[in-house]
Design a protein around this motif. Structure first.
Motif, PDB file in Angstrom:
ATOM      1  N   ILE A  48       0.817  -1.363  -0.056  1.00 51.16           N
ATOM      2  CA  ILE A  48       0.020   0.237   0.158  1.00 51.16           C
ATOM      3  C   ILE A  48       0.971   1.265   0.021  1.00 51.16           C
ATOM      4  O   ILE A  48       0.640   2.212  -0.614  1.00 51.16           O
ATOM      5  CB  ILE A  48      -0.964   0.048   1.173  1.00 51.16           C
ATOM      6  CG1 ILE A  48      -2.045  -1.167   1.062  1.00 51.16           C
ATOM      7  CG2 ILE A  48      -1.677   1.400   1.223  1.00 51.16           C
ATOM      8  CD1 ILE A  48      -2.802  -1.238   2.488  1.00 51.16           C
ATOM      9  N   LYS A  49       1.949   1.325   0.816  1.00 57.42           N
ATOM     10  CA  LYS A  49       3.010   2.325   0.854  1.00 57.42           C
ATOM     11  C   LYS A  49       3.422   2.632  -0.396  1.00 57.42           C
ATOM     12  O   LYS A  49       3.682   3.759  -1.028  1.00 57.42           O
ATOM     13  CB  LYS A  49       3.951   1.916   1.827  1.00 57.42           C
ATOM     14  CG  LYS A  49       3.570   2.217   3.230  1.00 57.42           C
ATOM     15  CD  LYS A  49       4.353   1.942   4.386  1.00 57.42           C
ATOM     16  CE  LYS A  49       5.693   2.496   4.708  1.00 57.42           C
ATOM     17  NZ  LYS A  49       6.599   2.096   5.718  1.00 57.42           N
ATOM     18  N   GLU A  50       3.841   1.675  -0.830  1.00 60.44           N
ATOM     19  CA  GLU A  50       4.581   1.528  -2.300  1.00 60.44           C
ATOM     20  C   GLU A  50       3.733   2.182  -3.197  1.00 60.44           C
ATOM     21  O   GLU A  50       4.073   3.148  -4.269  1.00 60.44           O
ATOM     22  CB  GLU A  50       5.219   0.217  -2.772  1.00 60.44           C
ATOM     23  CG  GLU A  50       5.982   0.140  -4.248  1.00 60.44           C
ATOM     24  CD  GLU A  50       6.280  -1.022  -4.575  1.00 60.44           C
ATOM     25  OE1 GLU A  50       6.837  -1.083  -5.958  1.00 60.44           O
ATOM     26  OE2 GLU A  50       6.106  -2.041  -3.879  1.00 60.44           O
ATOM     27  N   TYR A  51       2.452   1.854  -3.340  1.00 54.48           N
ATOM     28  CA  TYR A  51       1.588   2.238  -4.437  1.00 54.48           C
ATOM     29  C   TYR A  51       1.342   3.774  -4.168  1.00 54.48           C
ATOM     30  O   TYR A  51       1.289   4.516  -5.004  1.00 54.48           O
ATOM     31  CB  TYR A  51       0.295   1.521  -4.260  1.00 54.48           C
ATOM     32  CG  TYR A  51      -0.814   1.964  -5.264  1.00 54.48           C
ATOM     33  CD1 TYR A  51      -0.522   2.209  -6.685  1.00 54.48           C
ATOM     34  CD2 TYR A  51      -2.031   2.113  -5.084  1.00 54.48           C
ATOM     35  CE1 TYR A  51      -1.448   2.599  -7.726  1.00 54.48           C
ATOM     36  CE2 TYR A  51      -3.000   2.464  -6.088  1.00 54.48           C
ATOM     37  CZ  TYR A  51      -2.652   2.861  -7.305  1.00 54.48           C
ATOM     38  OH  TYR A  51      -3.555   3.106  -8.380  1.00 54.48           O
ATOM     39  N   TRP A  52       1.211   4.094  -3.052  1.00 52.38           N
ATOM     40  CA  TRP A  52       1.040   5.686  -2.620  1.00 52.38           C
ATOM     41  C   TRP A  52       2.314   6.448  -2.922  1.00 52.38           C
ATOM     42  O   TRP A  52       2.062   7.605  -3.655  1.00 52.38           O
ATOM     43  CB  TRP A  52       0.554   5.651  -1.215  1.00 52.38           C
ATOM     44  CG  TRP A  52       0.254   7.367  -0.784  1.00 52.38           C
ATOM     45  CD1 TRP A  52      -1.014   7.959  -0.912  1.00 52.38           C
ATOM     46  CD2 TRP A  52       1.269   8.123  -0.399  1.00 52.38           C
ATOM     47  NE1 TRP A  52      -0.851   9.189  -0.562  1.00 52.38           N
ATOM     48  CE2 TRP A  52       0.538   9.507  -0.124  1.00 52.38           C
ATOM     49  CE3 TRP A  52       2.721   8.213  -0.013  1.00 52.38           C
ATOM     50  CZ2 TRP A  52       1.194  10.598   0.224  1.00 52.38           C
ATOM     51  CZ3 TRP A  52       3.022   9.316   0.398  1.00 52.38           C
ATOM     52  CH2 TRP A  52       2.450  10.745   0.573  1.00 52.38           C
ATOM     53  N   TRP A  53       3.572   5.937  -2.693  1.00 45.71           N
ATOM     54  CA  TRP A  53       4.513   6.666  -2.872  1.00 45.71           C
ATOM     55  C   TRP A  53       4.797   6.735  -4.141  1.00 45.71           C
ATOM     56  O   TRP A  53       4.989   7.988  -4.969  1.00 45.71           O
ATOM     57  CB  TRP A  53       5.706   5.961  -2.185  1.00 45.71           C
ATOM     58  CG  TRP A  53       6.957   6.625  -1.965  1.00 45.71           C
ATOM     59  CD1 TRP A  53       8.095   6.271  -2.883  1.00 45.71           C
ATOM     60  CD2 TRP A  53       7.274   7.522  -1.130  1.00 45.71           C
ATOM     61  NE1 TRP A  53       8.860   7.155  -2.604  1.00 45.71           N
ATOM     62  CE2 TRP A  53       8.937   8.159  -1.530  1.00 45.71           C
ATOM     63  CE3 TRP A  53       6.697   8.417  -0.455  1.00 45.71           C
ATOM     64  CZ2 TRP A  53       9.480   9.073  -1.126  1.00 45.71           C
ATOM     65  CZ3 TRP A  53       7.417   9.420   0.242  1.00 45.71           C
ATOM     66  CH2 TRP A  53       8.770   9.756  -0.139  1.00 45.71           C
ATOM     67  N   LYS A  54       4.768   5.697  -4.986  1.00 45.96           N
ATOM     68  CA  LYS A  54       4.876   6.047  -6.381  1.00 45.96           C
ATOM     69  C   LYS A  54       3.877   6.920  -7.371  1.00 45.96           C
ATOM     70  O   LYS A  54       4.296   7.449  -8.126  1.00 45.96           O
ATOM     71  CB  LYS A  54       5.098   4.523  -6.878  1.00 45.96           C
ATOM     72  CG  LYS A  54       6.522   3.659  -6.549  1.00 45.96           C
ATOM     73  CD  LYS A  54       6.627   2.329  -7.508  1.00 45.96           C
ATOM     74  CE  LYS A  54       7.910   1.769  -7.062  1.00 45.96           C
ATOM     75  NZ  LYS A  54       7.887   0.499  -7.692  1.00 45.96           N
ATOM     76  N   SER A  55       2.817   6.657  -6.800  1.00 48.60           N
ATOM     77  CA  SER A  55       1.759   7.458  -7.381  1.00 48.60           C
ATOM     78  C   SER A  55       1.727   8.763  -7.162  1.00 48.60           C
ATOM     79  O   SER A  55       1.417   9.894  -8.026  1.00 48.60           O
ATOM     80  CB  SER A  55       0.547   6.853  -7.107  1.00 48.60           C
ATOM     81  OG  SER A  55       0.121   7.423  -5.524  1.00 48.60           O
TER      82      SER A  55
END
Length: 490
Positions: A48-55
């Motif tokens: 979830i963190k990775e998806y938010w961060w990259k987005s």
């Protein structure tokens, strides 16, 4: 297949039973509202963190990231208003022996008694705000008893008398002194935003960023919540994913609407259901906000805040300029003037996001199998967020099949988070993987020894297909890549 309703109690139980979330310090009877993430929970949380961060960072050219410290100079919290204003007002009820947040009691009173009386609501709220600012809490207590406010879940719904009103600062003080006679009061940070604001000049001076631009951060925060409940929803130690977007003051409305739409689009891309989201505009604002909207999510206990989108105006930068004696001004080339940027904030609780994703994905399905009905518990996570991307199984515990399965595992485990299992029947192994959200199970059977093909079994529809071992990496990537989500954001 028929979906059966899952209770909140079952969600909490499943999270612990299958290694997603554990009560912290459980062997010592635990601590209220403090949790640890288990072996599968940490993967889901990180995804979830990775998806938010990259987005935020990779899709947007004008947003960069920071990671600032939890411990900060005490004057930061004076400048931000947290020392004087980051408080909750509580009412104590002698009969129930409990404390209740004033704002929640009033909100409940409005919903129950003043649904259509908007003018009266506004008048009452204005009166309360005025008395709070003047610290005339005794007058609030008098009014509360006059309008006969009812304590939640009170037996027989009888009217009760409120006996005490008090303020409670939500920040954790810590005994940190550089010198023996140090008088500064240090705190664990209650929000990540201030680390971004205090580094605004550093970013401006060391990058090529121009207004408008954003700074994103993920980090731990701490709040002394008295009423901490509902599992991961309200905790004393939690993580925030925040982005502060710096703009020209005359573009406040434009960017506020932009980020409202952009953030809702991000949530909808996860496929949890459009009807589970709604916007809520705050009437009662935080001390730093001019406008505030929540993206609310329909949890099993009702619609609650998942993400906040606020206009903080220049409140923070102006106060840091005052307290630090540093100039937070930006030059406007067109008008040949300087200004303090306004800020649009997007702030989502990572743990709440985890709960939203986890609780929405957990399903109880009734499956028809010839003349019998069977039930399976399945975690229908988006494959891009699934903790384990694929499970590798030998059909039975045969040396040749085990050897083949372990070779496949070793060849792929640097590309994906995998799990290898050989115990129990293949059916039981499938069910275990369904329960932790694994989207693909790869089975090596005796036919594999002849044709170098394996059977892929897909979690949601339980469909199967044969693929060549050499194509396995491509098949798993196609099913579980986060790029599928990013495409929905463009």
């Amino acid at each position: 297949m028929k979906n059966n309703k899952i209770s909140f109690k079952e969600i909490v139980s499943h999270a612990k039973q299958y290694g997603f979330v554990f009560p912290s310090s459980e062997i010592y009877d635990g601590i209220n509202a403090i949790y640890d993430y288990g072996q599968y929970g940490i993967y889901l949380k990180n995804n979830i963190k990775e998806y938010w961060w990259k987005s935020m960072i990779q899709i947007n050219e004008n947003i960069i990231g920071l990671d600032t410290s939890i411990l900060m100079h005490p004057n930061i919290w004076k400048a931000s208003g947290h020392v004087s204003k980051f408080k909750e007002i509580f009412l104590y009820n002698e009969e129930t022996k409990s404390s209740y947040r004033l704002d929640l009691l009033i909100e409940n009173y409005f919903k129950t008694n003043l649904k259509k009386e908007t003018k009266l609501k506004h008048k009452l709220r204005k009166y309360l705000d005025k008395k709070l600012k003047r610290n005339e809490t005794y007058k609030i207590l008098k009014l509360i008893n006059k309008i006969k406010l009812i304590a939640p879940k009170h037996k027989n719904n009888k009217l009760t008398k409120w006996t005490k009103i008090y303020e409670y600062n939500l920040m954790f003080k810590i005994p940190l002194k550089e010198h023996e006679h140090e008088k500064k009061k240090f705190y664990l940070r209650p929000e990540t935003a201030q680390g971004i604001f205090t580094n605004f000049l550093n970013v401006l001076n060391t990058s090529k960023m121009k207004i408008p631009f954003g700074i994103a951060q993920i980090g731990k925060v701490f709040r002394k919540e008295i009423i901490a409940r509902q599992f991961l929803f309200r905790m004393r130690e939690f993580e925030q994913m925040e982005m502060q977007f710096f703009i020209h003051p005359n573009q406040e409305e434009k960017w506020l609407e932009y980020w409202k739409k952009k953030r809702l689009k991000w949530h909808l891309s996860l496929g949890l259901g459009k009807k589970k989201y709604r916007f809520y505009e705050h009437e009662q604002l935080a001390h730093y906000a001019k406008k505030a909207y929540d993206i609310q999510f329909k949890f099993t206990f009702g619609f609650k805040e998942l993400e906040g989108i606020h206009s903080r105006t220049n409140f923070d930068l102006k106060n840091h300029e005052k307290y630090s004696k540093k100039r937070f001004r930006v030059f406007d080339k067109e008008k040949k003037t300087v200004y303090i940027p306004y800020i649009i904030e997007t702030s989502v609780g990572l743990d709440r996001m985890f709960l939203a994703v986890f609780s929405s994905a957990l399903k109880k399905e009734t499956i028809k199998d010839t003349d019998t009905k069977k039930e399976r518990i399945i975690l229908k996570l988006n494959p891009a967020l699934s903790p384990i991307k694929a499970a590798i199984f030998p059909l039975i515990r045969d040396k040749r099949l085990i050897s083949y399965a372990k070779d496949i595992y070793q060849n792929l485990n640097l590309d994906f988070i995998l799990i290898y299992e050989e115990n129990d029947s293949i059916g039981k192994r499938y069910r275990r993987q369904d329960a932790i959200g694994t989207p693909i199970c790869v089975t090596i059977d005796f036919q594999t020894l002849k044709d170098k093909c394996v059977t892929l079994r897909f979690r949601d529809k339980m469909l199967q297909k044969r693929v060549l071992i050499k194509d396995l990496k491509r098949e798993i990537k196609k099913e579980t890549s986060m790029n599928q989500l990013f495409k929905l954001l463009r």
